[in-house]
Write an enzyme that holds these catalytic residues in place. Sequence first.
Site, mmCIF file in Angstrom:
data_model
loop_
_atom_site.group_PDB
_atom_site.id
_atom_site.type_symbol
_atom_site.label_atom_id
_atom_site.label_comp_id
_atom_site.label_asym_id
_atom_site.label_seq_id
_atom_site.Cartn_x
_atom_site.Cartn_y
_atom_site.Cartn_z
ATOM 1 C CG HIS A 31 -1.892 1.080 1.285
ATOM 2 N ND1 HIS A 31 -1.547 2.365 1.652
ATOM 3 C CD2 HIS A 31 -3.219 1.105 1.027
ATOM 4 C CE1 HIS A 31 -2.624 3.132 1.609
ATOM 5 N NE2 HIS A 31 -3.656 2.392 1.230
ATOM 6 C CG ASP A 69 -0.853 5.976 3.035
ATOM 7 O OD1 ASP A 69 -0.344 6.881 2.353
ATOM 8 O OD2 ASP A 69 -2.077 5.900 3.270
ATOM 9 C CE LYS A 70 1.313 0.594 7.641
ATOM 10 N NZ LYS A 70 2.204 0.917 8.739
ATOM 11 C CD GLU A 126 7.526 12.461 8.810
ATOM 12 O OE1 GLU A 126 6.716 11.615 8.401
ATOM 13 O OE2 GLU A 126 7.695 12.709 10.015
ATOM 14 C CD GLU A 131 13.208 17.790 10.661
ATOM 15 O OE1 GLU A 131 12.745 18.354 9.643
ATOM 16 O OE2 GLU A 131 12.543 17.050 11.400
ATOM 17 C CE LYS A 175 -7.535 0.300 2.008
ATOM 18 N NZ LYS A 175 -8.157 1.621 1.731
ATOM 19 C CG PHE A 225 -6.968 -3.739 -6.787
ATOM 20 C CD1 PHE A 225 -6.340 -2.538 -7.096
ATOM 21 C CD2 PHE A 225 -6.800 -4.251 -5.507
ATOM 22 C CE1 PHE A 225 -5.560 -1.870 -6.158
ATOM 23 C CE2 PHE A 225 -6.023 -3.597 -4.566
ATOM 24 C CZ PHE A 225 -5.396 -2.409 -4.893
ATOM 25 C CG ASP A 280 -4.852 5.519 -4.123
ATOM 26 O OD1 ASP A 280 -5.671 6.440 -4.265
ATOM 27 O OD2 ASP A 280 -5.155 4.316 -4.232
ATOM 28 C CB ALA A 281 -0.323 10.373 -3.248
ATOM 29 N NE ARG A 288 -2.077 9.216 3.367
ATOM 30 C CZ ARG A 288 -1.972 9.796 2.170
ATOM 31 N NH1 ARG A 288 -2.169 11.100 2.057
ATOM 32 N NH2 ARG A 288 -1.647 9.085 1.103
ATOM 33 C CE LYS A 289 -4.172 3.359 4.964
ATOM 34 N NZ LYS A 289 -4.241 4.789 4.566
ATOM 35 C CE LYS A 340 6.892 10.782 14.380
ATOM 36 N NZ LYS A 340 5.622 11.059 15.091
ATOM 37 C CE LYS A 373 12.833 12.450 16.826
ATOM 38 N NZ LYS A 373 14.309 12.409 16.832
ATOM 39 C CG ASP A 395 4.576 11.049 18.523
ATOM 40 O OD1 ASP A 395 3.794 11.304 19.440
ATOM 41 O OD2 ASP A 395 4.832 11.842 17.596
#
Length: 422
Positions: free
Chosen positions: A39, A41-42, A67, A80, A191, A260, A268-269, A274-275, A295, A299, A301
């Site tokens: 995918h 995003d992945k 990123e 960074e 998916k 598909f 898709d971008a 984003r997941k 990260k 971090k 997060d």
Amino acid sequence: MATHYRLDEQHHLLSTHKTKFQLPKGHFLFTSESVSAGHPDKLCDFISDSILDACLEQDPNSKVACESACKNSLVMVFGEITTNAQVPYETIVREAIKNVGYDNINKGLDYKNASIIISLDQQSREINQAVVGAKHEDEIGAGDQGLMIGYASDETPELMPLTHHLCNKLIARLQECREKEICPWMRPDAKVQVTVEYKRDGATFFPVRIHNVLISQQHDEKITHSEIQAELHSHVLKHVLPQQYVDEHTQYHLNPSKAFTVGGPYGDAGLTGRKIIVDTYGGWGGHGGGAFSGKDPTKVDRSAAYAARWVAKSLVASKLCKRVMIQVAYGIGISEPLSISVNSYGTHAEGYDDDDLSEIVQESFDLRPGVIIRELKLRRPIYAKTASGGHFGRSEPDFLWEKPRIIDIASWKANKEQQQQK
């Protein structure tokens, strides 16, 4: 312009609407989803974590906030990074794209011909001074402010929600079928979605049956829709779905869009982070909002979310509750958490309440970022494997946050009695 209906017309519209979900009283449906490594995003998560691992492999103290974004044949890496490692960023990006399976433009991207843009600066000196400075490792501050969530439930042996656990198992099986060419028609993008019917039982609930399963698997142009459905049943569903939850009413939606073939960054971008629900608990418990991939462990997060899962899993494994959500919050440059919250949803063991569980957590776990990093050994290059299949509920030996600490309740009770006698 608004559309207005007479009362009799409204009644007709309502009376012709079919109620789709007629469940027994006390039952409810819950749905989770997951996506494959291919995918878009992945793919970006995997690129970012591959760069992180390359930095940590040479310099465990690397500070990384990386990123990635992709569309068509363009891949951008930005952020960074402060490290003593010598990292060939473009080579790592191409190798990551190749490892995911994008080796031909017909699949959605070709690692050999992709255009790679790198824009990386060093971490701000102000942030580094606030977080690390001249502090002892256990006393380093959080890399940013924020709140993190951990969750665990006793509905599966992995102490994960059944809906999301099945999603991750389906994704793993789809990847296995593609990589081992069990289904040579498969392409990297996919998916899945699983809906489970649950039954409430007082403060808790338990899964009754699988209500429906949806799979959308990218494929080549040679295979027919009926062949795809047959192979997904025989090679994927039969290998993953627990038969005790499958009945004659379980519904299957297999490649419902029919075709598909166009997938990956061509379809898709993609963007790192984003997941975040796919990465965690599939909609159960909650989410602090911060992404993980790209990260380094300073971090919170990432590191504190892993620790919160560790705490939640430890409470459930210790039979102190049936399911629980842990929230922990931090401030940039501050080592101690600003808050710790425990919510067992009324499922705490007899003789305990959430206040007791909160005390137990604070006595049993040191949630300072530096201590989390040390105890969970988070400076190792272990992150690329987290980018697909979920960060939680997996038996990977390197995922120390999945190894619960069985809490010594007798010792906690003795300490509490001593404090009460003072």
